[in-house]
Design a protein around this motif. Structure first.
Motif, PDB file in Angstrom:
ATOM      1  N   HIS A 156      43.642  50.866  46.848  1.00 28.08           N
ATOM      2  CA  HIS A 156      44.172  52.162  46.435  1.00 28.08           C
ATOM      3  C   HIS A 156      44.380  53.081  47.639  1.00 28.08           C
ATOM      4  CE1 HIS A 156      43.591  51.677  42.050  1.00 28.08           C
ATOM      5  NE2 HIS A 156      42.592  50.895  42.421  1.00 28.08           N
ATOM      6  N   ALA A 157      45.403  53.905  47.565  1.00 28.98           N
ATOM      7  CA  ALA A 157      45.644  54.910  48.607  1.00 28.98           C
ATOM      8  C   ALA A 157      44.627  56.038  48.476  1.00 28.98           C
ATOM      9  CB  ALA A 157      47.060  55.463  48.485  1.00 28.98           C
ATOM     10  N   ALA A 158      44.121  56.502  49.611  1.00 26.69           N
ATOM     11  CA  ALA A 158      43.107  57.562  49.598  1.00 26.69           C
ATOM     12  C   ALA A 158      43.615  58.840  48.943  1.00 26.69           C
ATOM     13  CB  ALA A 158      42.648  57.855  51.021  1.00 26.69           C
ATOM     14  N   SER A 159      44.911  59.115  49.060  1.00 30.62           N
ATOM     15  CA  SER A 159      45.456  60.367  48.528  1.00 30.62           C
ATOM     16  C   SER A 159      45.498  60.400  47.008  1.00 30.62           C
ATOM     17  CB  SER A 159      46.864  60.597  49.085  1.00 30.62           C
ATOM     18  OG  SER A 159      47.720  59.533  48.717  1.00 30.62           O
ATOM     19  N   CYS A 160      45.464  59.233  46.379  1.00 31.69           N
ATOM     20  CA  CYS A 160      45.617  59.160  44.917  1.00 31.69           C
ATOM     21  C   CYS A 160      44.364  58.685  44.189  1.00 31.69           C
ATOM     22  CB  CYS A 160      46.759  58.221  44.551  1.00 31.69           C
ATOM     23  SG  CYS A 160      48.358  58.695  45.217  1.00 31.69           S
ATOM     24  N   VAL A 161      43.468  58.026  44.890  1.00 27.32           N
ATOM     25  CA  VAL A 161      42.367  57.359  44.204  1.00 27.32           C
ATOM     26  C   VAL A 161      41.386  58.374  43.614  1.00 27.32           C
ATOM     27  CG1 VAL A 161      40.804  57.142  46.198  1.00 27.32           C
ATOM     28  CG2 VAL A 161      40.807  55.380  44.405  1.00 27.32           C
ATOM     29  N   ARG A 162      40.880  58.025  42.442  1.00 28.53           N
ATOM     30  CA  ARG A 162      39.887  58.846  41.746  1.00 28.53           C
ATOM     31  C   ARG A 162      38.786  57.946  41.201  1.00 28.53           C
ATOM     32  NH1 ARG A 162      42.384  63.572  39.528  1.00 28.53           N
ATOM     33  NH2 ARG A 162      40.308  64.144  38.775  1.00 28.53           N
ATOM     34  N   LYS A 163      37.578  58.464  41.157  1.00 30.46           N
ATOM     35  CA  LYS A 163      36.528  57.758  40.433  1.00 30.46           C
ATOM     36  C   LYS A 163      36.759  57.997  38.953  1.00 30.46           C
ATOM     37  CE  LYS A 163      31.631  56.776  40.075  1.00 30.46           C
ATOM     38  NZ  LYS A 163      30.247  56.974  40.564  1.00 30.46           N
ATOM     39  N   VAL A 164      37.051  56.927  38.219  1.00 34.79           N
ATOM     40  CA  VAL A 164      37.470  57.063  36.830  1.00 34.79           C
ATOM     41  C   VAL A 164      36.400  56.619  35.835  1.00 34.79           C
ATOM     42  CG1 VAL A 164      39.935  56.911  37.355  1.00 34.79           C
ATOM     43  CG2 VAL A 164      38.645  54.809  36.913  1.00 34.79           C
ATOM     44  N   SER A 165      35.302  56.056  36.324  1.00 40.50           N
ATOM     45  CA  SER A 165      34.196  55.699  35.441  1.00 40.50           C
ATOM     46  C   SER A 165      32.888  55.944  36.174  1.00 40.50           C
ATOM     47  CB  SER A 165      34.269  54.224  35.023  1.00 40.50           C
ATOM     48  OG  SER A 165      33.093  53.852  34.295  1.00 40.50           O
ATOM     49  N   SER A 166      31.900  56.414  35.451  1.00 37.67           N
ATOM     50  CA  SER A 166      30.609  56.685  36.078  1.00 37.67           C
ATOM     51  C   SER A 166      29.781  55.418  36.276  1.00 37.67           C
ATOM     52  CB  SER A 166      29.809  57.679  35.230  1.00 37.67           C
ATOM     53  OG  SER A 166      29.516  57.120  33.959  1.00 37.67           O
ATOM     54  N   TYR A 167      30.152  54.303  35.584  1.00 37.15           N
ATOM     55  CA  TYR A 167      29.295  53.125  35.677  1.00 37.15           C
ATOM     56  C   TYR A 167      30.030  51.785  35.612  1.00 37.15           C
ATOM     57  CZ  TYR A 167      29.822  52.366  30.650  1.00 37.15           C
ATOM     58  OH  TYR A 167      30.343  52.123  29.409  1.00 37.15           O
ATOM     59  N   GLN A 168      31.233  51.738  35.049  1.00 42.31           N
ATOM     60  CA  GLN A 168      31.911  50.450  34.917  1.00 42.31           C
ATOM     61  C   GLN A 168      32.387  49.922  36.263  1.00 42.31           C
ATOM     62  OE1 GLN A 168      34.787  51.785  31.941  1.00 42.31           O
ATOM     63  NE2 GLN A 168      33.846  50.399  30.456  1.00 42.31           N
ATOM     64  N   LEU A 169      32.558  48.606  36.343  1.00 43.64           N
ATOM     65  CA  LEU A 169      32.928  47.986  37.615  1.00 43.64           C
ATOM     66  C   LEU A 169      34.333  48.376  38.059  1.00 43.64           C
ATOM     67  CD1 LEU A 169      31.391  44.396  37.356  1.00 43.64           C
ATOM     68  CD2 LEU A 169      30.350  46.548  38.089  1.00 43.64           C
ATOM     69  N   ASN A 170      35.206  48.677  37.107  1.00 37.54           N
ATOM     70  CA  ASN A 170      36.530  49.199  37.475  1.00 37.54           C
ATOM     71  C   ASN A 170      36.419  50.712  37.648  1.00 37.54           C
ATOM     72  OD1 ASN A 170      36.080  49.582  34.735  1.00 37.54           O
ATOM     73  ND2 ASN A 170      38.238  49.445  34.196  1.00 37.54           N
ATOM     74  N   GLY A 171      35.588  51.104  38.605  1.00 35.78           N
ATOM     75  CA  GLY A 171      35.204  52.497  38.744  1.00 35.78           C
ATOM     76  C   GLY A 171      36.239  53.393  39.371  1.00 35.78           C
ATOM     77  N   PHE A 172      37.260  52.801  40.020  1.00 39.48           N
ATOM     78  CA  PHE A 172      38.263  53.609  40.710  1.00 39.48           C
ATOM     79  C   PHE A 172      39.671  53.232  40.271  1.00 39.48           C
ATOM     80  CE2 PHE A 172      34.565  54.252  43.217  1.00 39.48           C
ATOM     81  CZ  PHE A 172      34.691  55.530  43.741  1.00 39.48           C
ATOM     82  N   GLY A 173      40.519  54.237  40.206  1.00 36.82           N
ATOM     83  CA  GLY A 173      41.918  54.021  39.860  1.00 36.82           C
ATOM     84  C   GLY A 173      42.768  55.098  40.512  1.00 36.82           C
ATOM     85  N   SER A 174      44.062  54.915  40.408  1.00 38.32           N
ATOM     86  CA  SER A 174      45.017  55.904  40.920  1.00 38.32           C
ATOM     87  C   SER A 174      45.909  56.324  39.767  1.00 38.32           C
ATOM     88  CB  SER A 174      45.854  55.303  42.058  1.00 38.32           C
ATOM     89  OG  SER A 174      45.044  54.958  43.147  1.00 38.32           O
ATOM     90  N   PRO A 175      45.459  57.312  38.956  1.00 32.36           N
ATOM     91  CA  PRO A 175      46.197  57.707  37.758  1.00 32.36           C
ATOM     92  C   PRO A 175      47.642  58.075  38.068  1.00 32.36           C
ATOM     93  CG  PRO A 175      44.028  58.713  37.785  1.00 32.36           C
ATOM     94  CD  PRO A 175      44.218  58.081  39.115  1.00 32.36           C
ATOM     95  N   GLY A 176      48.563  57.526  37.296  1.00 33.35           N
ATOM     96  CA  GLY A 176      49.978  57.837  37.446  1.00 33.35           C
ATOM     97  C   GLY A 176      50.667  57.093  38.568  1.00 33.35           C
ATOM     98  N   VAL A 177      49.903  56.461  39.449  1.00 31.09           N
ATOM     99  CA  VAL A 177      50.479  55.782  40.614  1.00 31.09           C
ATOM    100  C   VAL A 177      50.160  54.301  40.598  1.00 31.09           C
ATOM    101  CG1 VAL A 177      50.493  55.653  43.135  1.00 31.09           C
ATOM    102  CG2 VAL A 177      50.377  57.879  42.008  1.00 31.09           C
ATOM    103  N   GLY A 178      48.905  53.978  40.324  1.00 26.68           N
ATOM    104  CA  GLY A 178      48.475  52.593  40.351  1.00 26.68           C
ATOM    105  C   GLY A 178      48.074  52.149  41.745  1.00 26.68           C
ATOM    106  N   PRO A 179      47.519  50.946  41.866  1.00 32.91           N
ATOM    107  CA  PRO A 179      47.065  50.454  43.158  1.00 32.91           C
ATOM    108  C   PRO A 179      48.226  50.115  44.087  1.00 32.91           C
ATOM    109  CG  PRO A 179      46.821  48.754  41.492  1.00 32.91           C
ATOM    110  CD  PRO A 179      47.241  49.992  40.773  1.00 32.91           C
ATOM    111  N   LEU A 180      47.938  50.140  45.391  1.00 27.06           N
ATOM    112  CA  LEU A 180      48.914  49.707  46.387  1.00 27.06           C
ATOM    113  C   LEU A 180      49.032  48.193  46.416  1.00 27.06           C
ATOM    114  CD1 LEU A 180      47.938  51.917  49.477  1.00 27.06           C
ATOM    115  CD2 LEU A 180      49.710  52.371  47.777  1.00 27.06           C
ATOM    116  N   GLY A 181      47.970  47.523  46.041  1.00 27.55           N
ATOM    117  CA  GLY A 181      47.967  46.066  46.100  1.00 27.55           C
ATOM    118  C   GLY A 181      46.666  45.532  45.558  1.00 27.55           C
ATOM    119  N   PHE A 182      46.339  44.298  45.936  1.00 26.38           N
ATOM    120  CA  PHE A 182      45.181  43.638  45.359  1.00 26.38           C
ATOM    121  C   PHE A 182      44.607  42.620  46.329  1.00 26.38           C
ATOM    122  CE2 PHE A 182      48.975  41.293  44.097  1.00 26.38           C
ATOM    123  CZ  PHE A 182      48.659  40.002  44.484  1.00 26.38           C
TER     124      PHE A 182
END
Length: 322
Positions: A156-182
């Protein structure tokens, strides 16, 4: 030959040990102990530096400035392909955005990662996330891509990434943008890059900038108290497209007239602030008073950018958030 990755450990859940209470002591492990505990292996050399051993709520702006200086120093070594910063997840996005704002690093990858589960827990993501982060840091396509967050096999890009869960393993996302890659096994894929903001060189100390949350009939006393107690800048975490209660308008005018810069963000999960309404407390009215639109940033990121600009004597105008 660029084949070395340097891990800079700051502590956090990823570096936890159990306490007699049954709870975790975040940041108890050093970077070397973390690598040994997780049995991390890499295709190339990995050096380890422990900068601090803290839970992420204890990281300070002084730590961020120390980290920046260390990253800059390490990036000048010709054999260093990339840097990995491991820390607690609660402020991980703040660290990543600060580094992205203050470091260009055209020929060095810079990756931030952490874990949602302690390393000794069943199904911990500590090992997978750190292994993936090292892979990305060693990948040629990650160089010059700006600071990225590697988490749960996503980049994820630093400018867009957010912590989206307090405990789940998919804890980070980039709302509205999505990941740069995988990251898929040994494959690192960056599908695209985002436009990066201009880099700011911060001063020796970051000034105090307060975040003011907006809600129905929220009192302007918080705004007035921030200015009276010495805040050198304000970020309003506004509602919707960037609006505040009518009662905030006059205190806002007084703050701006007193020379306190004010940036306005949206508290929504995704979407830009915009001057599309005309009523008391609208974004249009705030802009007419001299407030700045942080159109694409959340409040915590806008705060860091304003702090860096103030400390580095950068012009404080709308171009700061372009």
């Amino acid at each position: 030959m660029k084949n070395t990755v340097v891990l800079i450990s700051l502590g956090g859940t990823i570096a936890s040990l159990p306490d007699s209470s049954g709870r975790a002591i975040a940041g108890a492990l050093s970077g070397k102990e973390l690598m040994d505990t997780l049995k991390i292996e890499s295709d190339g050399p990995v050096e380890v530096i422990t900068l601090v051993k803290k839970p992420s709520n204890a990281i300070t702006t002084a730590n961020l400035l120390q980290l920046r200086a260390l990253c800059l120093e390490l990036s000048e070594r010709p054999e260093v392909a990339g840097l990995v910063v491991s820390q607690g997840t609660d402020t991980l996005e703040d660290t990543a955005y600060f580094l992205d704002t203050t470091l260009a690093l055209a020929d060095t990858a810079l990756v931030v990662t952490g874990a949602q589960r302690v390393p000794y827990a069943p199904g911990s993501d500590a090992g997978p996330n750190l292994r993936d982060a090292i892979k990305v840091a060693n990948a040629a396509e990650a160089r010059g891509a700006g600071t990225v967050v590697v988490f749960n096999e996503e980049i994820h890009a630093a400018s867009c990434v957010r912590k989206v869960s307090s405990y789940q393993l998919n804890g980070f996302g980039s709302p509205g943008v999505g990941p740069l890659g995988f990251v898929d096994g040994d494959e690192v894929r960056l599908n695209h890059r985002l436009k990066r903001p201009s880099t700011i060189t911060p001063g020796e100390q970051l000034p105090r900038v307060d975040i003011l949350p907006v809600a129905i009939d929220a009192s302007p006393a918080l705004l007035e108290a921030s200015v009276a107690s010495g805040a050198q800048g304000l970020v309003i975490d506004a509602i919707g497209r960037g609006h505040i209660p009518p009662s905030w308008v006059e205190p806002l005018r007084a703050a701006i007239n007193a020379g306190v810069p004010v940036a306005v963000t949206s508290s929504t999960h995704w979407g830009r602030v915009a001057e599309v309404y005309e009523y008391q407390g609208s974004l249009a009215e705030q802009v007419s008073l001299g407030a700045l639109k942080a159109t694409h940033l959340n409040a915590r990121k806008a705060r860091l950018r304003l702090m860096c600009a103030l400390s580095g004597n950068q012009p404080i105008d709308q171009s700061l958030f372009a």
